[in-house]
Scaffold this motif. Sequence first.
Motif, short mmCIF file in Angstrom:
data_model
loop_
_atom_site.label_atom_id
_atom_site.label_comp_id
_atom_site.label_asym_id
_atom_site.label_seq_id
_atom_site.Cartn_x
_atom_site.Cartn_y
_atom_site.Cartn_z
N UNK A 10 0.77 -0.88 -0.10
CA UNK A 10 0.17 0.04 0.04
C UNK A 10 1.08 1.13 0.26
N UNK A 11 0.67 1.76 -1.09
CA UNK A 11 1.74 2.87 -1.19
C UNK A 11 0.47 4.32 -0.74
N UNK A 12 -0.73 4.81 -0.86
CA UNK A 12 -1.76 5.09 -0.28
C UNK A 12 -1.77 6.31 0.94
N UNK A 13 -2.47 6.79 0.79
CA UNK A 13 -2.36 8.26 2.40
C UNK A 13 -1.69 7.35 3.77
N UNK A 14 -1.08 7.87 4.68
CA UNK A 14 -1.33 7.24 5.65
C UNK A 14 -2.94 6.80 7.04
N UNK A 15 -3.56 7.40 6.59
CA UNK A 15 -4.64 8.01 7.81
C UNK A 15 -5.51 6.87 6.69
N UNK A 16 -5.56 6.61 5.30
CA UNK A 16 -6.43 5.68 5.32
C UNK A 16 -6.40 3.70 5.93
N UNK A 17 -4.78 3.76 5.58
CA UNK A 17 -4.16 2.74 6.17
C UNK A 17 -4.59 2.53 7.55
N UNK A 18 -4.27 3.33 8.70
CA UNK A 18 -4.54 3.37 9.80
C UNK A 18 -6.04 3.22 10.28
N UNK A 19 -6.70 3.44 9.05
CA UNK A 19 -8.45 2.91 9.69
C UNK A 19 -8.67 1.65 9.83
N UNK A 20 -7.95 0.37 8.73
CA UNK A 20 -8.36 -0.76 8.57
C UNK A 20 -8.29 -1.71 9.56
N UNK A 21 -9.23 -1.75 9.32
CA UNK A 21 -9.01 -3.37 10.86
C UNK A 21 -9.89 -4.69 9.52
N UNK A 22 -8.89 -5.60 10.18
CA UNK A 22 -8.99 -7.08 10.02
C UNK A 22 -10.52 -7.51 9.22
N UNK A 23 -11.23 -6.55 9.44
CA UNK A 23 -13.06 -7.22 10.14
C UNK A 23 -13.54 -6.06 8.44
N UNK A 24 -12.57 -5.68 8.32
CA UNK A 24 -12.77 -5.24 6.34
C UNK A 24 -12.56 -5.32 5.29
N UNK A 25 -12.10 -6.49 5.22
CA UNK A 25 -11.54 -7.62 4.31
C UNK A 25 -12.68 -7.67 3.26
N UNK A 26 -12.48 -8.13 1.94
CA UNK A 26 -13.01 -8.52 1.53
C UNK A 26 -13.56 -10.07 1.36
N UNK A 27 -14.98 -10.07 0.44
CA UNK A 27 -14.90 -11.85 0.25
C UNK A 27 -13.95 -12.61 -0.46
N UNK A 28 -14.25 -13.67 0.05
CA UNK A 28 -12.29 -14.21 -0.54
C UNK A 28 -13.67 -14.93 -1.70
N UNK A 29 -12.60 -15.39 -2.86
CA UNK A 29 -13.64 -15.97 -3.78
C UNK A 29 -12.55 -16.27 -4.38
N UNK A 30 -12.26 -18.28 -3.98
CA UNK A 30 -11.23 -18.95 -4.63
C UNK A 30 -12.25 -20.00 -5.71
#
Length: 179
Positions: A10-30
């Motif tokens: 990730x190379x975007x704004x630091x405030x965006x990654x700081x707000x990420x929680x593991x529960x925010x992850x996308x749906x995994x499609x295998x």
Amino acid sequence: MSASGRGYRYVGPHHVIAAVKAADGGATIRTAADFADWVAARSAKELEEPFTFVVGTDGALRLAPRRSEHVACASGDRVLGAGEISFYRDAGRWVVNEVSNQSTGYCPDVASWPAVAQALDQADLDHPDCFTHAVVFRRCPTCQEHNIVREGHFVCVFCDADLPRRWNVDRNADDPDGP
């Protein structure tokens, strides 16, 4: 790693990654079954517009609503590809309509396509042979700003400096632990 040998940090704004929680992850499609379950839970209105996607370093496709941050879809992790994707139904099968590498948080190179194609193949989704909208990202060596190269014009929109022809967005691309 992707066919290009690159995982994207990730190379975007630091405030965006700081707000990420593991529960925010996308749906995994295998698998095709994973996609069938995921798409069945989408409304017709949702399916009218593209979705955010990433391909995790495990090679799995992850999907989230369009207005989701790519870094949230990836739970803050590195990715092999990222962008936007849309689907349509054709003869009873779901097919990828459009797919891009448009992610200003990861700025993946167009060389990320093989990893994206492999994840789509794994999910048994028919898809185009390449990005339908390929975005060329570069970091300006003079002012350090991230740029989208338009119409082959490799000039920084912020300071008019020449941009490199090779992907260079992540200064620490060769360092798997980068900052």
